[in-house]
Design a protein around this motif. Structure first.
Motif, mmCIF file in Angstrom:
data_model
loop_
_atom_site.group_PDB
_atom_site.id
_atom_site.type_symbol
_atom_site.label_atom_id
_atom_site.label_comp_id
_atom_site.label_asym_id
_atom_site.label_seq_id
_atom_site.Cartn_x
_atom_site.Cartn_y
_atom_site.Cartn_z
ATOM 1 N N ALA A 194 -7.769 -45.828 0.029
ATOM 2 C CA ALA A 194 -7.283 -44.816 -0.928
ATOM 3 C C ALA A 194 -6.982 -43.484 -0.246
ATOM 4 O O ALA A 194 -7.741 -43.042 0.614
ATOM 5 N N GLN A 195 -5.875 -42.863 -0.679
ATOM 6 C CA GLN A 195 -5.596 -41.469 -0.273
ATOM 7 C C GLN A 195 -6.000 -40.487 -1.382
ATOM 8 O O GLN A 195 -6.076 -39.285 -1.155
ATOM 9 N N ALA A 196 -6.204 -40.989 -2.595
ATOM 10 C CA ALA A 196 -6.667 -40.148 -3.705
ATOM 11 C C ALA A 196 -7.276 -41.062 -4.762
ATOM 12 O O ALA A 196 -6.974 -42.264 -4.807
ATOM 13 N N ILE A 197 -8.127 -40.460 -5.592
ATOM 14 C CA ILE A 197 -8.793 -41.216 -6.660
ATOM 15 C C ILE A 197 -8.677 -40.424 -7.959
ATOM 16 O O ILE A 197 -8.884 -39.203 -7.967
ATOM 17 N N ILE A 198 -8.355 -41.138 -9.034
ATOM 18 C CA ILE A 198 -8.465 -40.567 -10.382
ATOM 19 C C ILE A 198 -9.493 -41.400 -11.142
ATOM 20 O O ILE A 198 -9.421 -42.638 -11.133
ATOM 21 N N ALA A 230 -4.179 -35.361 -14.866
ATOM 22 C CA ALA A 230 -4.945 -36.004 -13.788
ATOM 23 C C ALA A 230 -4.037 -36.282 -12.590
ATOM 24 O O ALA A 230 -4.414 -36.065 -11.431
ATOM 25 N N LEU A 231 -2.833 -36.738 -12.890
ATOM 26 C CA LEU A 231 -1.896 -37.051 -11.801
ATOM 27 C C LEU A 231 -1.459 -35.780 -11.070
ATOM 28 O O LEU A 231 -1.417 -35.748 -9.830
ATOM 29 N N ASP A 232 -1.153 -34.728 -11.833
ATOM 30 C CA ASP A 232 -0.788 -33.448 -11.201
ATOM 31 C C ASP A 232 -1.911 -32.976 -10.273
ATOM 32 O O ASP A 232 -1.665 -32.544 -9.140
ATOM 33 N N ALA A 233 -3.140 -33.048 -10.778
ATOM 34 C CA ALA A 233 -4.281 -32.552 -9.985
ATOM 35 C C ALA A 233 -4.511 -33.427 -8.750
ATOM 36 O O ALA A 233 -4.855 -32.924 -7.677
ATOM 37 N N ALA A 234 -4.309 -34.744 -8.890
ATOM 38 C CA ALA A 234 -4.488 -35.638 -7.737
ATOM 39 C C ALA A 234 -3.432 -35.343 -6.674
ATOM 40 O O ALA A 234 -3.720 -35.337 -5.467
ATOM 41 N N GLU A 235 -2.207 -35.090 -7.116
ATOM 42 C CA GLU A 235 -1.143 -34.773 -6.144
ATOM 43 C C GLU A 235 -1.446 -33.470 -5.420
ATOM 44 O O GLU A 235 -1.267 -33.367 -4.205
ATOM 45 N N GLN A 236 -1.898 -32.486 -6.188
ATOM 46 C CA GLN A 236 -2.244 -31.197 -5.593
ATOM 47 C C GLN A 236 -3.376 -31.375 -4.566
ATOM 48 O O GLN A 236 -3.300 -30.869 -3.436
ATOM 49 N N ALA A 237 -4.412 -32.110 -4.963
ATOM 50 C CA ALA A 237 -5.561 -32.312 -4.069
ATOM 51 C C ALA A 237 -5.143 -33.103 -2.829
ATOM 52 O O ALA A 237 -5.602 -32.827 -1.714
ATOM 53 N N HIS A 238 -4.256 -34.078 -3.010
ATOM 54 C CA HIS A 238 -3.767 -34.877 -1.873
ATOM 55 C C HIS A 238 -2.956 -33.999 -0.912
ATOM 56 O O HIS A 238 -3.108 -34.089 0.306
ATOM 57 N N ARG A 239 -2.114 -33.120 -1.490
ATOM 58 C CA ARG A 239 -1.330 -32.196 -0.648
ATOM 59 C C ARG A 239 -2.268 -31.283 0.141
ATOM 60 O O ARG A 239 -2.091 -31.089 1.341
ATOM 61 N N ASN A 240 -3.273 -30.736 -0.552
ATOM 62 C CA ASN A 240 -4.227 -29.842 0.133
ATOM 63 C C ASN A 240 -4.943 -30.574 1.261
ATOM 64 O O ASN A 240 -5.096 -30.047 2.357
ATOM 65 N N ALA A 241 -5.391 -31.800 0.973
ATOM 66 C CA ALA A 241 -6.125 -32.570 1.992
ATOM 67 C C ALA A 241 -5.214 -32.886 3.172
ATOM 68 O O ALA A 241 -5.634 -32.798 4.336
ATOM 69 N N LEU A 258 -16.638 -42.687 -1.010
ATOM 70 C CA LEU A 258 -15.328 -42.108 -0.682
ATOM 71 C C LEU A 258 -15.271 -40.603 -0.889
ATOM 72 O O LEU A 258 -14.557 -39.905 -0.170
ATOM 73 N N VAL A 259 -15.997 -40.084 -1.871
ATOM 74 C CA VAL A 259 -15.970 -38.626 -2.084
ATOM 75 C C VAL A 259 -16.542 -37.898 -0.860
ATOM 76 O O VAL A 259 -15.895 -36.987 -0.321
ATOM 77 N N PRO A 260 -17.721 -38.284 -0.350
ATOM 78 C CA PRO A 260 -18.205 -37.617 0.858
ATOM 79 C C PRO A 260 -17.301 -37.820 2.076
ATOM 80 O O PRO A 260 -17.305 -37.004 2.991
ATOM 81 N N LEU A 261 -16.516 -38.890 2.087
ATOM 82 C CA LEU A 261 -15.577 -39.085 3.197
ATOM 83 C C LEU A 261 -14.344 -38.196 3.064
ATOM 84 O O LEU A 261 -13.473 -38.202 3.925
ATOM 85 N N GLY A 262 -14.236 -37.477 1.949
ATOM 86 C CA GLY A 262 -13.142 -36.508 1.808
ATOM 87 C C GLY A 262 -11.938 -37.023 1.047
ATOM 88 O O GLY A 262 -10.882 -36.380 1.075
ATOM 89 N N VAL A 263 -12.052 -38.164 0.383
ATOM 90 C CA VAL A 263 -10.908 -38.646 -0.401
ATOM 91 C C VAL A 263 -10.806 -37.776 -1.669
ATOM 92 O O VAL A 263 -11.755 -37.701 -2.451
ATOM 93 N N PRO A 264 -9.658 -37.073 -1.850
ATOM 94 C CA PRO A 264 -9.523 -36.179 -3.001
ATOM 95 C C PRO A 264 -9.709 -36.945 -4.310
ATOM 96 O O PRO A 264 -9.090 -37.998 -4.515
ATOM 97 N N THR A 265 -10.554 -36.388 -5.188
ATOM 98 C CA THR A 265 -10.947 -37.120 -6.392
ATOM 99 C C THR A 265 -10.867 -36.222 -7.621
ATOM 100 O O THR A 265 -11.353 -35.091 -7.602
ATOM 101 N N VAL A 266 -10.232 -36.761 -8.656
ATOM 102 C CA VAL A 266 -9.990 -36.016 -9.899
ATOM 103 C C VAL A 266 -10.590 -36.814 -11.053
ATOM 104 O O VAL A 266 -10.460 -38.040 -11.102
ATOM 105 N N VAL A 267 -11.227 -36.092 -11.983
ATOM 106 C CA VAL A 267 -11.875 -36.730 -13.136
ATOM 107 C C VAL A 267 -11.276 -36.190 -14.426
ATOM 108 O O VAL A 267 -11.189 -34.974 -14.613
ATOM 109 N N LEU A 268 -10.852 -37.098 -15.296
ATOM 110 C CA LEU A 268 -10.395 -36.713 -16.638
ATOM 111 C C LEU A 268 -11.315 -37.424 -17.644
ATOM 112 O O LEU A 268 -11.191 -38.629 -17.864
ATOM 113 N N PRO A 269 -12.269 -36.672 -18.237
ATOM 114 C CA PRO A 269 -13.221 -37.322 -19.152
ATOM 115 C C PRO A 269 -12.567 -37.724 -20.474
ATOM 116 O O PRO A 269 -11.460 -37.296 -20.808
#
Ligand SMILES: Cc1cc2nc3c(=O)[nH]c(=O)nc-3n(C[C@H](O)[C@H](O)[C@H](O)COP(=O)(O)O)c2cc1C
Length: 189
Positions: free
Chosen positions: A78-82, A174-185, A110-121
């Motif tokens: 994974a490069q990102a997780i939602i 969630a998708l917008d935030a995952a893309e943003q986090a992936h770009r930052n990473a 995966l979170v401690p390994l730095g995979v950008p992760t977004v949560v939508l409750p």
């Protein structure tokens, strides 16, 4: 979709709440935006979804449990997780470090390994009033997880009204935030 090799991989972890029955909406939006999507339900979420349809859409197994030794069908890295919909149960277990199912185990690694992760409750206001939830959200945020909870993001609905909120569930946030986090990473590598 073809050409999976060149597309970043998005894990969509799905918990057992109403929007799980429409996760194909997130899959479609993510694929349109160029992601290679893998759907990973909690064992409780399996009954909410049509796994065969999702396997057909994504080209990946819909995996809710660890693979048995020798079993085929591994998922790409994974490069990102939602995590969406994220339940009260999964958020609290994850924040406490419980990893008693496959998606919780993935998150714990995966979170401690730095995979950008977004949560939508998707949680009603009665469940949300329990003190553990705010502690869990705060602990997950402190780990770098982007939790979309609060004004302008997900806000709890009154108990018994979840069914009327399914069509307005903001998968796109969630998708917008995952893309943003992936770009930052990616820019930090
Ligand atoms: C029809 C149905 C709807 C549910 N909706 C929600 C919900 O919106 N939010 C929530 O936190 N739990 C909801 N639950 C309860 C969870 O499914 C339950 O806590 C379960 O243990 C969650 O498992 P998981 O977190 O491993 O997916 C619902 C249960 C059912 C049967």
């Amino acid at each position: 979709m073809s050409d999976t090799a060149s597309r970043p991989v998005l894990y969509v972890i799905v918990c057992a709440a109403g929007p799980a029955s429409h996760v194909e909406r997130l899959v479609a939006q993510a694929q349109e935006r160029g992601w290679d999507v893998c759907v990973i339900p909690s064992p409780n979420a399996v009954d909410f979804m049509d796994a065969a349809e999702l396997e057909n859409l994504t080209g990946h197994p819909v995996r809710s449990r660890h693979r048995k030794p020798g079993e085929a069908g591994s998922l790409p890295k994974a490069q990102a997780i939602i995590v969406a919909p994220a339940t009260y149960n999964t958020l609290n277990k994850w924040a406490l470090g419980i990893a008693d199912n496959y998606p919780l185990g993935l998150l714990a690694e995966l979170v401690p390994l730095g995979v950008p992760t977004v949560v939508l409750p998707f949680i009603n206001s009665a469940l949300a009033a329990n003190p553990p939830l705010s502690r869990s959200i705060s602990d997950l945020r402190a780990m770098g997880v982007r939790v979309l909870y609060g004004p302008g993001e997900f806000e709890p609905h009154p108990p018994g009204t979840g069914g009327s909120r399914l069509d307005s569930y903001p998968w796109n946030l969630a998708l917008d935030a995952a893309e943003q986090a992936h770009r930052n990473a990616s820019s930090m590598r």
